[in-house]
Design a protein around this motif. Structure first.
Motif, PDB file in Angstrom:
ATOM      1  N   LEU A   7       0.743  -1.301  -0.136  1.00  0.00           N
ATOM      2  CA  LEU A   7       0.083  -0.021   0.009  1.00  0.00           C
ATOM      3  C   LEU A   7       0.730   1.260  -0.038  1.00  0.00           C
ATOM      4  O   LEU A   7       0.621   2.403  -0.674  1.00  0.00           O
ATOM      5  CB  LEU A   7      -1.058   0.152   1.193  1.00  0.00           C
ATOM      6  N   LYS A   8       1.756   1.201   0.775  1.00  0.00           N
ATOM      7  CA  LYS A   8       2.795   2.387   0.804  1.00  0.00           C
ATOM      8  C   LYS A   8       3.304   2.474  -0.461  1.00  0.00           C
ATOM      9  O   LYS A   8       3.593   3.603  -0.918  1.00  0.00           O
ATOM     10  CB  LYS A   8       3.846   2.080   1.833  1.00  0.00           C
ATOM     11  N   LEU A   9       3.761   1.423  -1.307  1.00  0.00           N
ATOM     12  CA  LEU A   9       4.542   1.540  -2.478  1.00  0.00           C
ATOM     13  C   LEU A   9       3.416   2.265  -3.540  1.00  0.00           C
ATOM     14  O   LEU A   9       3.958   2.822  -4.109  1.00  0.00           O
ATOM     15  CB  LEU A   9       4.986   0.078  -3.067  1.00  0.00           C
ATOM     16  N   LYS A  10       2.198   1.583  -3.398  1.00  0.00           N
ATOM     17  CA  LYS A  10       1.488   2.280  -4.484  1.00  0.00           C
ATOM     18  C   LYS A  10       1.055   3.841  -4.073  1.00  0.00           C
ATOM     19  O   LYS A  10       1.155   4.503  -5.222  1.00  0.00           O
ATOM     20  CB  LYS A  10       0.004   1.661  -4.280  1.00  0.00           C
ATOM     21  N   LYS A  86       6.099   6.094  11.796  1.00  0.00           N
ATOM     22  CA  LYS A  86       5.388   7.184  12.242  1.00  0.00           C
ATOM     23  C   LYS A  86       4.722   8.011  11.325  1.00  0.00           C
ATOM     24  O   LYS A  86       4.122   8.984  11.604  1.00  0.00           O
ATOM     25  CB  LYS A  86       6.268   7.804  13.461  1.00  0.00           C
ATOM     26  N   LEU A  87       4.913   7.466  10.033  1.00  0.00           N
ATOM     27  CA  LEU A  87       4.352   8.320   8.955  1.00  0.00           C
ATOM     28  C   LEU A  87       2.780   8.171   9.025  1.00  0.00           C
ATOM     29  O   LEU A  87       2.325   6.974   9.055  1.00  0.00           O
ATOM     30  CB  LEU A  87       4.715   7.840   7.639  1.00  0.00           C
ATOM     31  N   LYS A  88       2.098   9.028   8.946  1.00  0.00           N
ATOM     32  CA  LYS A  88       0.658   9.300   8.969  1.00  0.00           C
ATOM     33  C   LYS A  88       0.138   9.782   7.419  1.00  0.00           C
ATOM     34  O   LYS A  88       0.366  10.905   7.244  1.00  0.00           O
ATOM     35  CB  LYS A  88      -0.022  10.109   9.939  1.00  0.00           C
ATOM     36  N   ILE A  89      -0.253   8.817   6.542  1.00  0.00           N
ATOM     37  CA  ILE A  89      -0.435   9.137   5.255  1.00  0.00           C
ATOM     38  C   ILE A  89      -1.138  10.324   5.017  1.00  0.00           C
ATOM     39  O   ILE A  89      -0.940  11.336   4.329  1.00  0.00           O
ATOM     40  CB  ILE A  89      -0.950   7.942   4.191  1.00  0.00           C
ATOM     41  N   LYS A  90      -2.339  10.446   5.564  1.00  0.00           N
ATOM     42  CA  LYS A  90      -3.205  11.546   5.315  1.00  0.00           C
ATOM     43  C   LYS A  90      -2.630  12.785   5.827  1.00  0.00           C
ATOM     44  O   LYS A  90      -2.827  13.937   5.080  1.00  0.00           O
ATOM     45  CB  LYS A  90      -4.496  11.308   6.111  1.00  0.00           C
ATOM     46  N   GLU A  91      -2.232  12.791   6.997  1.00  0.00           N
ATOM     47  CA  GLU A  91      -1.583  14.182   7.541  1.00  0.00           C
ATOM     48  C   GLU A  91      -0.280  14.441   6.668  1.00  0.00           C
ATOM     49  O   GLU A  91      -0.339  15.727   6.261  1.00  0.00           O
ATOM     50  CB  GLU A  91      -0.990  13.844   8.905  1.00  0.00           C
ATOM     51  N   MET A  92       0.577  13.627   6.240  1.00  0.00           N
ATOM     52  CA  MET A  92       1.577  13.841   5.337  1.00  0.00           C
ATOM     53  C   MET A  92       1.394  14.226   4.129  1.00  0.00           C
ATOM     54  O   MET A  92       2.017  14.977   3.532  1.00  0.00           O
ATOM     55  CB  MET A  92       2.852  13.005   5.583  1.00  0.00           C
ATOM     56  N   GLY A  93       0.449  13.504   3.538  1.00  0.00           N
ATOM     57  CA  GLY A  93      -0.088  13.893   1.942  1.00  0.00           C
ATOM     58  C   GLY A  93      -0.443  15.177   1.896  1.00  0.00           C
ATOM     59  O   GLY A  93      -0.230  15.938   1.028  1.00  0.00           O
ATOM     60  N   SER A  94      -1.011  15.927   2.802  1.00  0.00           N
ATOM     61  CA  SER A  94      -1.621  17.207   2.822  1.00  0.00           C
ATOM     62  C   SER A  94      -0.448  17.986   2.669  1.00  0.00           C
ATOM     63  O   SER A  94      -0.138  19.137   2.184  1.00  0.00           O
ATOM     64  CB  SER A  94      -2.578  17.604   3.816  1.00  0.00           C
ATOM     65  N   ARG A  95       0.583  17.807   3.724  1.00  0.00           N
ATOM     66  CA  ARG A  95       1.697  18.674   3.928  1.00  0.00           C
ATOM     67  C   ARG A  95       2.654  18.467   2.612  1.00  0.00           C
ATOM     68  O   ARG A  95       3.205  19.332   2.078  1.00  0.00           O
ATOM     69  CB  ARG A  95       2.662  18.274   4.762  1.00  0.00           C
ATOM     70  N   TYR A  96       2.922  17.211   2.102  1.00  0.00           N
ATOM     71  CA  TYR A  96       3.533  17.048   0.843  1.00  0.00           C
ATOM     72  C   TYR A  96       2.997  18.016  -0.287  1.00  0.00           C
ATOM     73  O   TYR A  96       3.603  18.646  -1.119  1.00  0.00           O
ATOM     74  CB  TYR A  96       3.583  15.749   0.439  1.00  0.00           C
TER      75      TYR A  96
END
Length: 118
Positions: A7-10, A86-96
């Protein structure tokens, strides 16, 4: 890559494809944190906006947009064997996304104000 969670890869590949298209880059992994920078490049990329892990996207994009040279050196990545990510996809996605849009705006609307002076 060894033992990369599917999932992380996709998500990683979609994010990198987005960045590649947005900036027209030949890089295949802008979000990889394993990079080295010259001190002059870091100084030329200031000011930094990212207070979190999204600095790993801000630095290479600013370096490229501002005219610093770069090269790719292949590495092998292995998933952690212990501990909890510790990576939170939703939180970091918006920051990215915010950092990508900010640097994209700089690229197209700063009229070269931040370009490296040779």
């Amino acid at each position: 890559m060894i033992d990369y969670p599917w999932l992380k890869l996709k998500i990683n590949r979609v994010a990198n494809l987005f960045i590649r298209c947005l900036f027209r880059l030949p890089l295949n992994d802008v979000t990889n944190a394993f990079k080295a920078y010259r001190k002059t490049t870091l100084e030329g990329c200031r000011p930094f906006l990212a207070p979190h892990f999204n600095l790993t996207v801000e630095l290479p994009l600013k370096a490229i947009v501002r005219g610093y040279s770069w090269t790719i050196i292949p590495i092998t990545w292995r998933n952690r064997r212990s501990g909890i990510p510790k990576l939170k996809i939703k939180e970091m996605g918006s920051r990215y996304f915010f950092i990508c849009m900010y640097v994209w705006l700089e690229k197209y609307f700063s009229r070269g104000d931040y370009k490296k002076n040779d």
